[in-house]
Design a protein around this motif. Structure first.
Motif, mmCIF file in Angstrom:
data_model
loop_
_atom_site.group_PDB
_atom_site.id
_atom_site.type_symbol
_atom_site.label_atom_id
_atom_site.label_comp_id
_atom_site.label_asym_id
_atom_site.label_seq_id
_atom_site.Cartn_x
_atom_site.Cartn_y
_atom_site.Cartn_z
ATOM 1 N N HIS A 25 0.835 -1.205 0.000
ATOM 2 C CA HIS A 25 0.000 0.000 0.000
ATOM 3 C C HIS A 25 0.869 1.254 0.000
ATOM 4 C CE1 HIS A 25 -3.147 2.846 1.151
ATOM 5 N NE2 HIS A 25 -2.339 3.263 2.106
ATOM 6 N N LEU A 26 1.939 1.232 0.789
ATOM 7 C CA LEU A 26 2.794 2.415 0.894
ATOM 8 C C LEU A 26 3.617 2.650 -0.371
ATOM 9 C CD1 LEU A 26 3.971 2.244 4.594
ATOM 10 C CD2 LEU A 26 2.535 3.975 3.544
ATOM 11 N N LYS A 27 3.799 1.632 -1.199
ATOM 12 C CA LYS A 27 4.490 1.855 -2.472
ATOM 13 C C LYS A 27 3.658 2.744 -3.382
ATOM 14 C CE LYS A 27 7.322 -2.255 -2.434
ATOM 15 N NZ LYS A 27 7.581 -3.589 -2.981
ATOM 16 N N SER B 285 -0.562 5.097 7.771
ATOM 17 C CA SER B 285 -0.157 3.723 7.430
ATOM 18 C C SER B 285 1.303 3.484 7.777
ATOM 19 C CB SER B 285 -0.384 3.453 5.952
ATOM 20 O OG SER B 285 -1.762 3.429 5.671
ATOM 21 N N GLN B 286 2.135 4.513 7.635
ATOM 22 C CA GLN B 286 3.541 4.369 8.023
ATOM 23 C C GLN B 286 3.654 4.099 9.516
ATOM 24 O OE1 GLN B 286 5.797 7.791 6.780
ATOM 25 N NE2 GLN B 286 5.417 7.401 4.603
ATOM 26 N N ARG B 287 2.829 4.782 10.298
ATOM 27 C CA ARG B 287 2.849 4.567 11.737
ATOM 28 C C ARG B 287 2.354 3.152 12.075
ATOM 29 N NH1 ARG B 287 -0.171 5.544 16.572
ATOM 30 N NH2 ARG B 287 1.296 6.023 18.237
ATOM 31 N N GLY B 288 1.314 2.714 11.366
ATOM 32 C CA GLY B 288 0.828 1.350 11.556
ATOM 33 C C GLY B 288 1.882 0.319 11.208
ATOM 34 N N LEU B 289 2.645 0.606 10.167
ATOM 35 C CA LEU B 289 3.738 -0.287 9.775
ATOM 36 C C LEU B 289 4.777 -0.378 10.889
ATOM 37 C CD1 LEU B 289 5.148 -1.839 7.319
ATOM 38 C CD2 LEU B 289 6.370 0.298 6.986
#
Length: 87
Positions: free
Chosen positions: A36-38, A46-50
């Protein structure tokens, strides 16, 4: 979604609380978030969730490494993830 032989080793209904199953499910979740982040580079939530999911998986792997080194080695080999750094 990752198709792995590892999922056949762990019956899904019986061992949902096992460390191996949790690490496997976190790994699948991480792969979804990464793909998703790509596409959405500025999705900071989403980065924080990652990062949170990575931390959870790392804590579980550390626990397994301390408890049973053989199961830990088998798990990281099957999931093709890097070994934890030792201090």
């Amino acid at each position: 979604m990752v198709k792995n032989t590892f999922i056949s080793v762990i019956p899904q209904e019986e061992n949902k609380g096992s460390v191996e199953f949790q690490v496997f499910s976190f790994t699948n979740k991480l792969k979804k978030i990464t793909s998703h982040l790509k596409l959405h580079k500025k999705d900071y939530l989403s980065q924080r969730g990652l990062q949170k999911t990575l931390g959870k998986r790392q804590r579980l792997l550390t626990y397994l490494s301390n408890k049973n080194r053989v199961r830990y080695k088998e798990l990281i080999d099957q999931l093709d993830i890097r070994e934890l750094k030792t201090r």
